[in-house]
Design a protein around this motif. Structure first.
Motif, PDB file in Angstrom:
ATOM      1  N   PRO A   1     -13.057  -3.479  -3.271  1.00  0.00           N
ATOM      2  CA  PRO A   1     -11.894  -2.594  -3.490  1.00  0.00           C
ATOM      3  C   PRO A   1     -10.603  -3.345  -3.615  1.00  0.00           C
ATOM      4  O   PRO A   1      -9.633  -2.859  -4.278  1.00  0.00           O
ATOM      5  N   TRP A   2     -10.413  -4.421  -3.003  1.00  0.00           N
ATOM      6  CA  TRP A   2      -9.114  -5.232  -3.327  1.00  0.00           C
ATOM      7  C   TRP A   2      -9.128  -5.961  -4.531  1.00  0.00           C
ATOM      8  O   TRP A   2      -7.986  -6.139  -4.993  1.00  0.00           O
ATOM      9  N   CYS A   3     -10.354  -6.241  -5.298  1.00  0.00           N
ATOM     10  CA  CYS A   3     -10.093  -6.365  -6.832  1.00  0.00           C
ATOM     11  C   CYS A   3      -9.448  -5.326  -7.743  1.00  0.00           C
ATOM     12  O   CYS A   3      -8.449  -6.085  -8.546  1.00  0.00           O
TER      13      CYS A   3
ATOM     14  N   ALA B   1     -13.052   3.603   9.440  1.00  0.00           N
ATOM     15  CA  ALA B   1     -11.387   3.367   9.681  1.00  0.00           C
ATOM     16  C   ALA B   1     -11.104   2.292   8.695  1.00  0.00           C
ATOM     17  O   ALA B   1     -10.066   2.184   8.160  1.00  0.00           O
ATOM     18  N   MET B   2     -11.964   1.314   8.559  1.00  0.00           N
ATOM     19  CA  MET B   2     -11.741   0.013   7.497  1.00  0.00           C
ATOM     20  C   MET B   2     -11.566   0.681   6.087  1.00  0.00           C
ATOM     21  O   MET B   2     -10.561   0.382   5.405  1.00  0.00           O
TER      22      MET B   2
ATOM     23  N   VAL C   1      -8.299   0.694   3.756  1.00  0.00           N
ATOM     24  CA  VAL C   1      -8.037   0.238   2.221  1.00  0.00           C
ATOM     25  C   VAL C   1      -7.668   1.373   1.434  1.00  0.00           C
ATOM     26  O   VAL C   1      -6.798   0.965   0.411  1.00  0.00           O
ATOM     27  N   ALA C   2      -7.971   2.638   1.550  1.00  0.00           N
ATOM     28  CA  ALA C   2      -7.680   3.708   0.699  1.00  0.00           C
ATOM     29  C   ALA C   2      -6.169   4.018   0.648  1.00  0.00           C
ATOM     30  O   ALA C   2      -5.597   4.202  -0.322  1.00  0.00           O
TER      31      ALA C   2
ATOM     32  N   ARG D   1     -11.895   7.277  -3.618  1.00  0.00           N
ATOM     33  CA  ARG D   1     -12.890   8.383  -3.186  1.00  0.00           C
ATOM     34  C   ARG D   1     -14.051   7.695  -2.685  1.00  0.00           C
ATOM     35  O   ARG D   1     -15.182   7.636  -3.262  1.00  0.00           O
ATOM     36  N   PHE D   2     -13.999   7.153  -1.262  1.00  0.00           N
ATOM     37  CA  PHE D   2     -15.125   6.469  -0.712  1.00  0.00           C
ATOM     38  C   PHE D   2     -16.087   7.459  -0.169  1.00  0.00           C
ATOM     39  O   PHE D   2     -17.342   7.140  -0.108  1.00  0.00           O
ATOM     40  N   ASP D   3     -15.589   8.907  -0.100  1.00  0.00           N
ATOM     41  CA  ASP D   3     -16.697   9.753   0.140  1.00  0.00           C
ATOM     42  C   ASP D   3     -17.620  10.150  -1.079  1.00  0.00           C
ATOM     43  O   ASP D   3     -18.853  10.804  -0.921  1.00  0.00           O
ATOM     44  N   LEU D   4     -17.396   9.717  -2.241  1.00  0.00           N
ATOM     45  CA  LEU D   4     -18.024   9.761  -3.406  1.00  0.00           C
ATOM     46  C   LEU D   4     -18.700   8.594  -3.815  1.00  0.00           C
ATOM     47  O   LEU D   4     -19.794   8.645  -4.604  1.00  0.00           O
TER      48      LEU D   4
END
Length: 222
Positions: A18-20, A81-82, A86-87, A98-101
């Protein structure tokens, strides 16, 4: 003044990092800040392969938070929470994660596709497409059929892309990138190597990228 070669920025990153994606956006914004300079840096960007979790299966059964909890040995609530933190940071960079997807997967084939795209002059477009697909759209970036479809979306020949992926044509190139990362001592991404001389680790803010680009460009003056 002798004409200077472009400023080369080599970036080690992973599609599943995600940081990339945040670092990519911040770099782009930082370079955009320098575009109006009287002596604006001319920049050439090249991406290199790095696998954060090479043991991840192609089809991970579980959510993004479950993957994170399992990988880091933390509770599911802490993992959620992490992801939320990040989001929020991604939103600040203009990215709607969309971490949920999200469909966690092995990224080696995605890296092979980026090398294929590089050989056909579309590396930057392919990298952006894959990151968006993974973090924003919830698409599966580990399956060859999905990767071929995304290759076609950026203007690459789908038949040639499929052949390259099925034959592991660019696997050696992926491994060479990883070996170079090991030689440099890179153990986390994103990692930026500026003009082969300076290393910048992590998703730095845009102004930091602007500063280093200006500094190294000035050093290149003949």
């Amino acid at each position: 003044m002798t004409s200077r070669a472009p400023l080369k920025i080599d970036i080690w990153s992973d599609i599943a990092c995600p940081w990339c994606y945040i670092g990519k956006r911040n770099l782009e914004k930082g370079l955009a800040e320098t575009a109006g300079d009287d002596d604006a840096p001319r920049v050439e960007i090249e991406y290199h392969s790095f696998e954060l979790s090479p043991d991840t299966p192609v089809d991970f059964e579980g959510s993004s938070a479950e993957f994170l909890a399992e990988r880091k040995g933390i509770g599911i609530d802490e993992a959620r929470a992490m992801n939320e933190r990040v989001a929020q940071i991604a939103e600040g960079a203009g990215l709607h994660y969309r971490f949920d997807l999200q469909q966690h997967t092995n990224t080696v084939k995605a890296h092979e596709l980026i090398h294929f795209a590089k050989a056909h002059g579309k590396q930057l477009e392919m990298k952006e497409r894959l990151l968006s697909a993974y973090f924003v759209e919830g698409r599966h970036v580990g399956r060859i059929d999905e990767l071929v479809a995304m290759a076609e979306e950026v203007g690459l020949d789908p038949v040639a892309a499929r052949d390259a992926l099925e034959s592991d044509a660019y696997l050696d190139a992926v491994r060479a990138d990883q070996a170079q990362a090991q030689a440099y001592g890179i153990n986390g991404v994103p990692f930026f190597v500026i003009d082969g001389k300076y290393g910048v680790s992590g998703a730095q803010p845009p102004e930091a990228f602007a500063q280093v680009a200006r500094q190294v460009w000035a050093e290149k003056q003949a």
